[in-house]
Design a protein around this motif. Structure first.
Motif, short mmCIF file in Angstrom:
data_model
loop_
_atom_site.label_atom_id
_atom_site.label_comp_id
_atom_site.label_asym_id
_atom_site.label_seq_id
_atom_site.Cartn_x
_atom_site.Cartn_y
_atom_site.Cartn_z
N ILE A 98 0.94 -1.15 -0.06
CA ILE A 98 0.00 -0.15 0.11
C ILE A 98 0.75 1.25 -0.22
CG2 ILE A 98 -1.60 1.34 1.39
CD1 ILE A 98 -2.95 -1.24 2.21
N MET A 99 1.83 0.94 0.73
CA MET A 99 2.96 2.54 0.84
C MET A 99 3.55 2.69 -0.54
SD MET A 99 4.12 2.66 4.67
CE MET A 99 4.78 0.83 4.70
N ILE A 100 4.01 1.41 -1.32
CA ILE A 100 4.57 1.71 -2.48
C ILE A 100 3.49 2.61 -3.56
CG2 ILE A 100 5.29 0.26 -4.63
CD1 ILE A 100 6.45 -1.44 -2.63
N ALA A 101 2.20 1.90 -3.38
CA ALA A 101 1.10 2.40 -4.39
C ALA A 101 1.13 3.92 -3.91
CB ALA A 101 -0.10 1.79 -4.22
N LEU A 102 0.77 4.29 -2.65
CA LEU A 102 0.73 5.60 -2.11
C LEU A 102 2.12 6.49 -2.72
CD1 LEU A 102 -0.79 5.62 1.20
CD2 LEU A 102 -1.73 6.60 -0.73
N ALA A 103 3.19 5.90 -2.63
CA ALA A 103 4.33 6.76 -2.78
C ALA A 103 4.24 6.94 -4.33
CB ALA A 103 5.52 5.99 -2.37
N LEU A 104 3.70 6.10 -5.41
CA LEU A 104 3.80 6.23 -6.65
C LEU A 104 2.69 7.23 -7.09
CD1 LEU A 104 4.21 2.54 -7.97
CD2 LEU A 104 5.70 4.54 -8.29
N LEU A 105 1.59 7.52 -6.24
CA LEU A 105 0.48 8.32 -6.59
C LEU A 105 0.77 9.70 -6.32
CD1 LEU A 105 -2.81 6.58 -5.29
CD2 LEU A 105 -2.52 7.31 -7.54
N LEU A 106 1.62 9.75 -5.18
CA LEU A 106 1.93 11.24 -4.65
C LEU A 106 3.35 11.78 -5.43
CD1 LEU A 106 1.93 10.58 -0.99
CD2 LEU A 106 0.56 12.15 -2.00
N ASP A 107 4.17 10.69 -6.08
CA ASP A 107 5.06 11.18 -7.11
C ASP A 107 4.53 11.84 -8.37
OD1 ASP A 107 7.23 10.73 -5.30
OD2 ASP A 107 7.77 8.77 -6.35
#
Length: 152
Positions: A98-107
């Protein structure tokens, strides 16, 4: 009995949740969590957990509570003489995904889109910009009901 390893959520990952909760206000972060969980298999061996306290990520904690519906997260309360702390244990692999997905979205939102696409020219707030107020449980914020003894 299965031995579980529990780790505290690292500071950089707390910063990611602070950033996500600032950029996905209200139920938006909860909706992202629901969509992420829709295809998750529940039949897995669960050895390691992250331990997250509400005081570490107060704005994102309610969204994280939605992970309990997977069976891979469990909430409990820690107590001492002065306070009660709310703690959520989340399976490490799930939270990392989930944190990888959120980091990608934020990037994508802040670094890959042109500045005028998001409606502003400012960079996202950092975790250091998040106000660090101590968490006060609801039962301490609300007035206590008193008892004056029996009345006739």
């Amino acid at each position: 009995m299965i031995q579980r390893n529990i780790f505290l959520l690292p500071e950089d990952k707390c910063a990611l949740w602070a950033k996500a909760s600032a950029n996905f206000p209200g139920e938006k972060l909860g909706e992202i969590m629901k969509r992420t969980l829709s295809d998750l298999s529940k039949e897995r061996f669960v050895p390691d957990f992250y331990e997250i306290r509400r005081v570490d990520v107060p704005a994102a904690f309610d969204a994280l509570l939605k992970l309990q519906s997977t069976g891979l997260a469990h909430r409990h309360f820690e107590t001492d003489n002065e306070e009660i702390r709310e703690v959520l244990e989340i399976e490490m692999t799930l939270l990392n995904a989930i944190m990888i997905a959120l980091a990608l979205l934020l990037d994508v939102f802040f670094y890959m889109l042109p500045p005028n696409a998001s409606g502003g020219d400012k960079l996202p707030p950092t975790a250091s910009g998040v106000e660090n107020k101590p968490y006060v449980p609801t039962w301490k914020r609300q007035p206590q009901v008193g008892y004056d003894g029996p009345s006739l």
